[in-house]
Scaffold this active site. Sequence first.
Site, PDB file in Angstrom:
ATOM      1  N   ASN A 278       0.843  -1.179   0.082  1.00 16.88           N
ATOM      2  CA  ASN A 278       0.064   0.105   0.058  1.00 16.88           C
ATOM      3  C   ASN A 278       0.860   1.283  -0.241  1.00 16.88           C
ATOM      4  O   ASN A 278       0.655   2.184  -0.516  1.00 16.88           O
ATOM      5  CB  ASN A 278      -1.059  -0.037   1.187  1.00 16.88           C
ATOM      6  CG  ASN A 278      -0.130  -0.144   2.590  1.00 16.88           C
ATOM      7  OD1 ASN A 278       0.475  -1.066   2.775  1.00 16.88           O
ATOM      8  ND2 ASN A 278      -0.240   0.855   3.347  1.00 16.88           N
ATOM      9  N   HIS A 370      -4.847  -4.062  11.081  1.00 20.02           N
ATOM     10  CA  HIS A 370      -5.018  -4.734   9.648  1.00 20.02           C
ATOM     11  C   HIS A 370      -5.703  -6.033   9.924  1.00 20.02           C
ATOM     12  O   HIS A 370      -5.926  -6.666   9.183  1.00 20.02           O
ATOM     13  CB  HIS A 370      -3.777  -5.082   8.882  1.00 20.02           C
ATOM     14  CG  HIS A 370      -3.045  -3.909   8.579  1.00 20.02           C
ATOM     15  ND1 HIS A 370      -3.650  -2.591   8.107  1.00 20.02           N
ATOM     16  CD2 HIS A 370      -1.596  -3.519   9.054  1.00 20.02           C
ATOM     17  CE1 HIS A 370      -2.574  -1.731   8.025  1.00 20.02           C
ATOM     18  NE2 HIS A 370      -1.494  -2.331   8.696  1.00 20.02           N
ATOM     19  N   HIS A 397       2.775  -6.144   5.521  1.00 18.95           N
ATOM     20  CA  HIS A 397       1.438  -5.138   6.167  1.00 18.95           C
ATOM     21  C   HIS A 397       1.507  -5.276   7.617  1.00 18.95           C
ATOM     22  O   HIS A 397       1.602  -4.113   8.203  1.00 18.95           O
ATOM     23  CB  HIS A 397       0.358  -5.592   5.427  1.00 18.95           C
ATOM     24  CG  HIS A 397      -0.604  -4.711   5.435  1.00 18.95           C
ATOM     25  ND1 HIS A 397      -0.364  -3.394   5.094  1.00 18.95           N
ATOM     26  CD2 HIS A 397      -1.939  -4.639   5.587  1.00 18.95           C
ATOM     27  CE1 HIS A 397      -1.479  -2.806   4.932  1.00 18.95           C
ATOM     28  NE2 HIS A 397      -2.373  -3.187   5.331  1.00 18.95           N
TER      29      HIS A 397
END
Length: 569
Positions: A278, A370, A397
């Site tokens: 991202n 997340h 992540h």
Amino acid sequence: MEGTVLFSLAMIMVMLMSASAHIPTTLDGPFKPVTRKFDPSLRLGSDDLPMNHTRLKKNVTSNFPEQIALALSSENSMWVSWITGDAQIGKNVTPLDPSTVASEVWYGEKSGDYSKKRKGISVIYNQLYPFEGLLNYTSGIIHHVKIDGLKPGSTYYYKCGDSSIPAMSDERVFKTLPLPSPNSYPSRIGVVGDLGLTANTTTTIDHLTQNDPSLVLMVGDLTYANQYLTTGGDGASCFSCAFPDAPIRETYQPRWDGWGRFMEPLISRVPMMVIEGNHEIEPQASGVTFESYLKRFAVPSKESGSNTNFYYSFNAGGIHFIMLGAYIDYNRTGAQYSWLQKDLRKLNRSVTPWLVATWHSPWYNSYSSHYQEFECMRVEMEDLLYQYGVDIVFSGHVHAYERMNRVYNYSLDPCGPVYITIGDGGNIEKVDVDHADEPGKCPSPGDNVPEFGGVCHINFTSGPAKGKFCWDKQPEWSAYRESSFGHGILEVMNSTYALWTWHRNQDIYKENSVGDQIYIVRQPDLCSVSPKLTKTRQPAANGFRVPKPRGSSSCFLIIVFAFILLHFL
């Protein structure tokens, strides 16, 4: 004489006992969940390195190559990439002309003797922000050259640049990987994610380099250049907190150039395979995204039939890697899913027995950060990966480490992949320490909205967490989790055994110390692969197979030497 014999026998016994020290295997599982709490003597994070740091500064002049990097193309070819010229940042920038500097690589099997020469392409990119006070950026000239005719397991020497100026790099060296085969594998595969450019990053890369990988997997979120304003200054661990009035998610693109210089000593001799995260989205006002990622890296997209850097595949010895994009369409009706089906159908497991998948955002994750963020992607793709027998999945992540028991659809399954989260490279956003099963740490279903795709948060429909959004204890599919920065090393031994080791950054200062270690064992006889989209892979009737005793031959030798020792005594 007798003393020498006794000493020798004693040393042999010690070595044999050490060799038989038990490293668990996935056959021993499923394991009871283990949590190792964050070490309070460590810092949660560290500041970014400044751009004038010795490892980030530009050390070449004019059009000499810098930021040299390797990436696999095919079994007998390699991508060589580098940058020339000066990037510009300011209100008004003038893009360089890529045609003004040639893209050449000279290479051969003897130092200083370059029997082959290849030419390639060159590009530039812009990061433009038509907002008051924001600066624009245009890159140096980015060169990509494919060199071919490479022999497996061979050492090559190369230079890159433009010989007509002349502006060629110093000589570099790399070793090619073995050809696809059930009996040949890279010696060590380094796995790292969410890296950034902090002091912790430095420890991670120094530690990884010390472990001597022959291939590096970078599982997304590379530079964290988007933790800055376009004017530079200090980076922020939380962009929206530090810059709430920013008209767009800005990025300080010179951090990409610093990252390329920082990584060059490693990735100019070891191929690095990347997938986007991202932090690579980097939106521009015109709606353009991922410009840095798409332009800076060469990957085998055309070679694997995907024709996009967002997803692709490649072989490394007897391992087939599929690199998937979590930030583009992953639905079953989309191009990526269609490509994945074709790629898996072509797979010959008698040649490449191991199947490893990588994408940035984890499906299985028990941290608050997340949590259930990419349920939609799991719902779309998990059945297909399960049917084709994916062995291991690497994601990042989440800025911590977590290894799962073999799992499929949130149920323990001896034929499911081993999912590993390793987003702990050391970035400025700091390490994640909260678990969703801890009191008060369960996110609300409205939290953790992905930057791409829909929201598919669910309450569990069976098992100990039935009817709940979060477990009230560490989930049974989570085998081991720890909040610490680090990296991993995968060593595939043969067609069924692979040793996985997670190295914490603090362990670089301890001899022979590892954070987590396990043999991942394939069971092709138990878990038959089916191309159908219905669940046909059948585990053993009683779930996980009872493992056979290990180390019996070593124990027998120890007993024999013990008898000999007693005889001398």
